[in-house]
Design a protein around this motif. Structure first.
Motif, PDB file in Angstrom:
ATOM      1  N   GLU A  50       0.983  -1.161  -0.111  1.00 31.95           N
ATOM      2  CA  GLU A  50       0.117  -0.015  -0.044  1.00 31.95           C
ATOM      3  C   GLU A  50       0.811   1.313   0.229  1.00 31.95           C
ATOM      4  N   ASN A  51       0.341   2.237  -0.993  1.00 35.64           N
ATOM      5  CA  ASN A  51       1.172   3.593  -1.092  1.00 35.64           C
ATOM      6  C   ASN A  51       2.546   3.403  -1.386  1.00 35.64           C
ATOM      7  N   GLY A  52       2.992   2.362  -2.023  1.00 34.66           N
ATOM      8  CA  GLY A  52       4.326   2.112  -2.698  1.00 34.66           C
ATOM      9  C   GLY A  52       5.320   1.545  -1.764  1.00 34.66           C
ATOM     10  N   LYS A  53       4.826   1.310  -0.474  1.00 38.09           N
ATOM     11  CA  LYS A  53       5.674   0.679   0.604  1.00 38.09           C
ATOM     12  C   LYS A  53       6.434  -0.500   0.266  1.00 38.09           C
ATOM     13  N   GLN A  95       3.993  -0.526 -11.223  1.00 32.40           N
ATOM     14  CA  GLN A  95       3.899  -0.017  -9.965  1.00 32.40           C
ATOM     15  C   GLN A  95       2.751  -0.570  -9.218  1.00 32.40           C
ATOM     16  N   THR A  96       1.857  -1.171  -9.847  1.00 33.82           N
ATOM     17  CA  THR A  96       0.866  -1.692  -8.938  1.00 33.82           C
ATOM     18  C   THR A  96       0.690  -3.330  -9.140  1.00 33.82           C
ATOM     19  N   ASN A 118       6.981  -1.509  -3.005  1.00 32.04           N
ATOM     20  CA  ASN A 118       8.007  -1.116  -4.166  1.00 32.04           C
ATOM     21  C   ASN A 118       9.462  -0.419  -3.517  1.00 32.04           C
ATOM     22  N   GLU A 119       8.888   0.292  -2.322  1.00 31.64           N
ATOM     23  CA  GLU A 119      10.376   0.697  -1.852  1.00 31.64           C
ATOM     24  C   GLU A 119      11.030  -0.502  -1.163  1.00 31.64           C
TER      25      GLU A 119
END
Length: 95
Positions: free
Chosen positions: A51-54, A80-81, A56-57
């Motif tokens: 969630e919220n790119g966490k 990205q998703t 991916n980071e």
């Protein structure tokens, strides 16, 4: 997510060439952080929720640690998703 330990990851330093495309299959909410080679695809597991790119980071950080490069040298180009992601190494080539 704590900083991943280099000893627990495969050596991916050969991917540190400018313009290298790195295809990944990501599993978020895993029991532990890990990178496994499966043919030409890398399977990455992270403990973080997607969630919220966490996630991916977390994947970017784990991959950078395994490659021995800075996190900023990796750029997420596609996915990205999605679970299938494409990172590109944009840093300086290693000799």
């Amino acid at each position: 997510m704590g900083k991943p330990k280099k000893k627990d990851l495969p050596d991916l330093s050969e991917l540190a060439c400018k313009g290298t495309e790195i295809h990944l299959r990501v599993t978020p909410r895993a029991a532990r952080n890990a990178i496994v080679r499966d043919g030409s695809v890398l399977r990455v597991s992270v403990t973080v929720v997607p969630e919220n790119g966490k996630a991916n980071e977390a994947v970017q950080s784990l991959l950078a640690t395994a490659m021995g490069v800075a996190r900023s040298d990796l750029e997420l180009k596609r996915g990205q998703t999605a679970r299938d992601k494409l990172f590109v190494y944009v840093g300086a080539s290693r000799s």
